[in-house]
Enzyme design. Structure first.
Site, short mmCIF file in Angstrom:
data_model
loop_
_atom_site.label_atom_id
_atom_site.label_comp_id
_atom_site.label_asym_id
_atom_site.label_seq_id
_atom_site.Cartn_x
_atom_site.Cartn_y
_atom_site.Cartn_z
N ILE A 40 19.66 14.08 0.10
CA ILE A 40 20.60 13.91 1.22
C ILE A 40 20.36 12.59 1.97
O ILE A 40 21.29 12.05 2.58
CB ILE A 40 20.56 15.13 2.17
CG1 ILE A 40 21.86 15.22 3.00
CG2 ILE A 40 19.34 15.10 3.07
CD1 ILE A 40 22.06 16.55 3.68
N ASP A 63 13.52 17.57 6.48
CA ASP A 63 13.20 16.96 7.77
C ASP A 63 12.28 15.75 7.57
O ASP A 63 12.56 14.64 8.05
CB ASP A 63 12.53 18.03 8.66
CG ASP A 63 12.45 17.63 10.12
OD1 ASP A 63 13.07 16.63 10.52
OD2 ASP A 63 11.75 18.33 10.88
N TYR A 155 11.68 27.98 5.24
CA TYR A 155 12.08 29.13 6.05
C TYR A 155 12.49 30.34 5.22
O TYR A 155 12.87 31.38 5.77
CB TYR A 155 13.18 28.74 7.04
CG TYR A 155 12.66 27.98 8.26
CD1 TYR A 155 11.31 27.66 8.39
CD2 TYR A 155 13.51 27.59 9.29
CE1 TYR A 155 10.83 26.96 9.49
CE2 TYR A 155 13.04 26.90 10.40
CZ TYR A 155 11.69 26.59 10.49
OH TYR A 155 11.22 25.91 11.60
P1 ADP Z 1 14.02 24.97 6.09
O1 ADP Z 1 12.74 24.85 6.88
O2 ADP Z 1 15.25 25.08 6.97
O3 ADP Z 1 13.93 26.03 5.04
P2 ADP Z 1 13.49 22.85 4.12
O4 ADP Z 1 13.54 21.39 4.35
O5 ADP Z 1 12.16 23.46 3.83
O6 ADP Z 1 14.20 23.53 5.40
O7 ADP Z 1 14.46 23.22 2.92
C1 ADP Z 1 15.86 23.28 3.02
C2 ADP Z 1 16.44 22.91 1.68
O8 ADP Z 1 16.50 21.49 1.58
C3 ADP Z 1 15.65 23.39 0.48
O9 ADP Z 1 16.55 23.92 -0.49
C4 ADP Z 1 14.98 22.11 -0.04
O10 ADP Z 1 14.76 22.16 -1.44
C5 ADP Z 1 16.02 21.09 0.30
N1 ADP Z 1 15.60 19.69 0.39
C6 ADP Z 1 14.37 19.16 0.58
N2 ADP Z 1 14.43 17.82 0.60
C7 ADP Z 1 15.73 17.47 0.42
C8 ADP Z 1 16.46 16.23 0.33
N3 ADP Z 1 15.83 15.05 0.43
N4 ADP Z 1 17.80 16.28 0.12
C9 ADP Z 1 18.45 17.46 0.04
N5 ADP Z 1 17.83 18.65 0.11
C10 ADP Z 1 16.49 18.66 0.29
#
Ligand code: ADP
Length: 203
Positions: A40, A63, A155
């Site tokens: 993203i 994040d 989460y």
């Molecule tokens: P949360 O704490 O809300 O679960 P996470 O960041 O741990 O958030 O994960 C949310 C989703 O984002 C997961 O499916 C993870 O694989 C995905 N994710 C992690 N990094 C990226 C990225 N750079 N671009 C898109 N999605 C990502």
């Protein structure tokens, strides 16, 4: 229901995306909704949504990736929010915008997903993340918005349920009003996530 609602899902089409993935997309009169594979932080959209935590002061997953790629300006603005309007942090289900720093976007919209629980149904809070993020995007005048799979990483939300809630909520929200954003893109990390979002888009 207003007239726009019936139109969503009418026009299924296949869109070739930047990442080369072929993804089904659905549009109502104004907005295209699509799911693609990708990082993203590489998206070129007006607003990139971050799956943040309540502290707004950084974390892992998407994040961490957003703060790394966007640079220190994002964290600096998050710190200012904590010192001013959000001393307790951002509650789960809410959303707030900051600069996007060096990202190829105008804003990052930080939202806090609920931690998944098997005892308590927190799906309304997860739905609220998508509703509030879209409301903030609209206030800013964002034409295009990219979402990750909020709550589906650390989460612990099962991806099929996370995808269903994301797609249903965004569709409902878009059906309730006219105007921008004209593009809402779910940017997924990995084929299993992409498959779940495509399945939800196909329902
Ligand atoms: P949360 O704490 O809300 O679960 P996470 O960041 O741990 O958030 O994960 C949310 C989703 O984002 C997961 O499916 C993870 O694989 C995905 N994710 C992690 N990094 C990226 C990225 N750079 N671009 C898109 N999605 C990502």
């Amino acid at each position: 229901r207003r007239a726009g609602a019936a139109l969503i899902g009418d026009a299924a089409a296949f869109a070739r995306t930047r990442s080369g993935a072929s993804a089904p997309s659905w549009r109502n009169r104004v907005t295209t909704l699509e799911a693609v594979l990708g990082d993203i932080t590489r998206e070129h959209v007006d607003a990139i949504v971050n799956a943040a935590n309540s502290s707004l002061l950084g974390g892992g997953g998407v994040d961490g990736a957003i703060h790394r790629a966007g640079g220190p300006a994002i964290l600096a603005e998050c710190r200012r929010l904590r010192e001013t309007t959000l001393p307790q942090g951002l509650p789960a289900g809410d959303a707030v915008a900051t600069t996007a720093g060096r990202l190829d976007a105008r804003w990052v919209i930080h939202t806090v997903g609920p931690v998944h629980s098997r005892r308590e149904d927190r799906s309304a809070t997860l739905a609220s993340c998508y509703r509030r993020s879209l409301a903030v995007a609209r206030e800013l005048g964002a034409q295009s918005v990219a979402f990750p799979a909020v709550s589906a990483g650390v989460y612990g939300w099962p991806m099929d349920d996370a995808a269903r809630i994301a797609v249903e909520t965004v569709r409902e929200e878009l059906a309730e009003r006219d105007g921008p954003p004209t593009l809402v893109r779910f940017v997924l990390f990995g084929e299993p996530a992409l498959r779940e979002f495509q399945a939800a888009l196909g329902r």
